[in-house]
Design a protein around this motif. Structure first.
Motif, mmCIF file in Angstrom:
data_model
loop_
_atom_site.group_PDB
_atom_site.id
_atom_site.type_symbol
_atom_site.label_atom_id
_atom_site.label_comp_id
_atom_site.label_asym_id
_atom_site.label_seq_id
_atom_site.Cartn_x
_atom_site.Cartn_y
_atom_site.Cartn_z
ATOM 1 N N ARG A 257 33.960 1.463 25.964
ATOM 2 C CA ARG A 257 32.671 0.890 26.366
ATOM 3 C C ARG A 257 32.596 -0.586 26.002
ATOM 4 O O ARG A 257 32.090 -1.407 26.778
ATOM 5 C CB ARG A 257 31.522 1.650 25.707
ATOM 6 N N GLN A 258 33.108 -0.950 24.820
ATOM 7 C CA GLN A 258 33.095 -2.351 24.392
ATOM 8 C C GLN A 258 33.893 -3.230 25.349
ATOM 9 O O GLN A 258 33.438 -4.313 25.747
ATOM 10 C CB GLN A 258 33.674 -2.477 22.980
ATOM 11 N N LEU A 259 35.086 -2.764 25.724
ATOM 12 C CA LEU A 259 35.930 -3.545 26.626
ATOM 13 C C LEU A 259 35.294 -3.657 28.008
ATOM 14 O O LEU A 259 35.287 -4.739 28.617
ATOM 15 C CB LEU A 259 37.314 -2.910 26.724
ATOM 16 N N ALA A 260 34.770 -2.544 28.514
ATOM 17 C CA ALA A 260 34.130 -2.562 29.827
ATOM 18 C C ALA A 260 32.933 -3.503 29.835
ATOM 19 O O ALA A 260 32.726 -4.268 30.782
ATOM 20 C CB ALA A 260 33.696 -1.150 30.217
ATOM 21 N N ASP A 261 32.134 -3.468 28.757
ATOM 22 C CA ASP A 261 30.964 -4.341 28.665
ATOM 23 C C ASP A 261 31.376 -5.801 28.587
ATOM 24 O O ASP A 261 30.744 -6.674 29.202
ATOM 25 C CB ASP A 261 30.124 -3.975 27.439
ATOM 26 N N GLN A 262 32.438 -6.092 27.833
ATOM 27 C CA GLN A 262 32.898 -7.470 27.695
ATOM 28 C C GLN A 262 33.335 -8.039 29.048
ATOM 29 O O GLN A 262 32.989 -9.171 29.399
ATOM 30 C CB GLN A 262 34.058 -7.554 26.703
#
Length: 274
Positions: free
Chosen positions: A50-55
């Motif tokens: 989720r962190q990577l997708a959001d970034q």
């Protein structure tokens, strides 16, 4: 025409810097090599996904999907006679389809020649049968995750399986699934012995994804292959997918490759509109 770039080009750059340059150059998509996410990308925790997708999303870039699916892995193979290995390979591809969806992507490019080449003791038909068993097993995961697996023909310099678009299409048609389609790559098509534009036209029915590069391993327009006929053919067949820049020789430098590749593609399109 939507332009993306493959993220392994940026090597050890922080993602923030890489995404900034991507957007600055005019690309709107990222194609991700799983090995850039760690040694076991399929085990990446949900919160990290989720962190990577959001970034990526916050940067203004869209995730196209994954490629180099089996690169830098062990124990996976597409055409082997060992059924346990084929089962394991299908399971891994299924896990990658979940990763692809979690990151926001919808396409996975299956190239990875070292994990699909077959020995001299095997016929091409036997290799097809073994590959089909893997692809059939992964179909439920592809459908569940709404991810398309794009099979990639590669030139004979890289291996002996799927050297021509027609060979790859034969497997796609046998499988007859909307979740397995065709990927074309300029470097690979340059070894087919016919104009690249003709390969595109002949393959249009199955085409879902496209890589822009040159046989010299650099970016589009950085070698001898002219891109005006290529883009003209893509327009002619009403291709609506991504055109992703994938290079293998980083010696000119990351920024030079990213900027020059985009400028060369824009120039080719401008020439078509004159």
């Amino acid at each position: 025409m939507r332009f993306a770039i493959c993220n392994e080009l940026f090597q050890d750059w922080p993602w923030e810097r890489a995404l900034e340059l991507t957007l600055e150059c005019g690309y709107t998509g990222w194609e991700i090599a799983p090995f850039t996410l760690g040694r076991r990308p399929e085990q990446l925790p949900a919160d990290r996904r989720r962190q990577l997708a959001d970034q990526i999303q916050r940067s203004g870039i869209e995730v196209v999907g994954l490629h180099w699916l089996l690169a830098k892995t062990e124990g996976y193979h597409l055409t082997t006679n060992e059924s346990e290995v084929r089962t394991r390979t299908a399971g891994y591809l299924g896990q990658l389809s979940q990763l692809c969806r979690d990151l926001g992507g919808s396409v996975m490019v299956l190239g990875s020649p070292q994990q699909r080449n077959f020995p001299e003791t095997m016929t091409h038909q036997q290799a097809d049968e073994n590959a089909l068993s893997v692809l059939e097993a992964v179909l439920p995961d592809l459908e569940k995750n709404q991810v398309t697996l794009a099979l990639e023909p590669l030139g004979p310099g890289e291996g002996n399986y799927w050297n021509h678009a027609a060979q790859t299409i034969r497997v796609i048609e046998q499988l007859d699934s909307p979740w397995v389609r065709l990927h074309l790559d300029v470097k690979a098509m340059s070894s087919e012995g016919k104009p690249i534009a003709d390969v595109i036209r002949e393959s249009a029915k199955h085409l879902v994804h496209f890589h822009a590069n040159d046989p010299n391993l650099l970016g589009p327009g950085m070698g001898e292959v002219p891109f005006e006929p290529i883009f003209a053919a893509l327009r002619e067949v009403a291709y609506e997918g991504w055109v992703s820049v994938e290079v293998f020789d980083y010696s000119p430098g990351i920024e030079t490759i990213a900027r020059q590749s985009m400028q060369n593609m824009r120039n080719a399109l401008l020439h078509l509109d004159v």
